[in-house]
Structure formats: C-alpha cells, structure tokens
Design an enzyme around this catalytic site. Sequence first.
Site, PDB file in Angstrom:
ATOM      1  N   ASP A   7       0.824  -0.921   0.038  1.00  0.00           N
ATOM      2  CA  ASP A   7       0.338  -0.005   0.302  1.00  0.00           C
ATOM      3  C   ASP A   7       1.023   1.403   0.173  1.00  0.00           C
ATOM      4  O   ASP A   7       1.277   1.237   0.978  1.00  0.00           O
ATOM      5  CB  ASP A   7      -0.866   0.041   1.353  1.00  0.00           C
ATOM      6  N   GLU A  67      -0.910  -1.348  -4.559  1.00  0.00           N
ATOM      7  CA  GLU A  67      -2.397  -0.950  -5.148  1.00  0.00           C
ATOM      8  C   GLU A  67      -1.419   0.230  -5.884  1.00  0.00           C
ATOM      9  O   GLU A  67      -0.978   1.065  -6.134  1.00  0.00           O
ATOM     10  CB  GLU A  67      -3.010   0.117  -3.753  1.00  0.00           C
ATOM     11  N   HIS A 140      -2.621   1.052   6.525  1.00  0.00           N
ATOM     12  CA  HIS A 140      -1.984   0.490   6.079  1.00  0.00           C
ATOM     13  C   HIS A 140      -1.388  -0.770   5.505  1.00  0.00           C
ATOM     14  O   HIS A 140      -1.477  -1.619   4.451  1.00  0.00           O
ATOM     15  CB  HIS A 140      -1.025   1.021   5.849  1.00  0.00           C
TER      16      HIS A 140
END
Length: 159
Positions: A7, A67, A140
Amino acid sequence: MRVLGIDPGLADLGWGVVEKNSRTLSCLGYGCIQTASHLDLCNRLLHIYQTLASLFQEYQPTHGAVEELYFMKNISSALPVAHARGVVLLCLSLHGCPTVSYTPNNIKQAVTGSGHANKETVQQMTKLLLGLPEIPKPNHAADALACALCRINTGEYHV
C-alpha cells in the site's frame, strides 16, 4: 506462491507477505515503513528502498502486488506518494518479482466479493481469510495484505 503486497505511501507505506500453499493461506508478516517528514525526499525514498530490500532478504517473495494511486480529495499528496510507488516498483523489478497493480475497487472485489465494500469490511475479511487473531494494524498494513490477497485470488500468477 509468496506475495509481497504494498500500500504505497511516503510517510507510511504498508507491506504484507502472504503465502499460498495448495489450498492454505498464511500471513508471514506485515508492517509499515515510516519515513520522517523532516528528511528530504531523496532520503525518505532511500529508506523505503532499503527497507523493502531487507524484506526481500527476509521473506523472499515470488510475486508482487501494488495498490494503484487514487486521489479524490487530497491531490497535493499525489506526487510524493507517486515517487514512493515508483521506488516500490523499481525494487520489485530489481528483485525479479513479477508485479501487478490493482485499483482499490479491484482489491475490495477480490477480498470481499464487492467492489464497493467499506474499509472495515475489507479489513475484517482479510483477518478471516488469513486466520489472524485480530485485524492487522496499522491500516496501511491491512491494506497491503488485502492487496496481496487480491493477487492470489485473481489468479494472476505469471504476469
């Protein structure tokens, strides 16, 4: 198959490693790489790279999942996060790790069955799918594990 999910972030970059053996999913580790705001951009990016490189030594992932960036409200943070994401993609590539990028909706769909699931539902399903005693913290890291699960659930093993 061992997936390093990421992330991206400059201040807080989530990571998680998920392994799939035949029908079993295991969480091997997760965390957050933090960089201090008083450091210049180059040193923050270097810290991210060095920490990711050490994660490769420790976990030896075979695949990557990152991501994609999504900014609706805070567009001013897009560029620094894009720099961090670039370092992530470089590190994965240098370590020979085939990597796929996923939108937040792709990740939600793969983990919960709905591309419109809320963050809490995604975190709860991540916990359940990996058999964890609690929702991974910080957020996260939970997002990074969900990204890794997306790679496994979509079947994109040899991309």
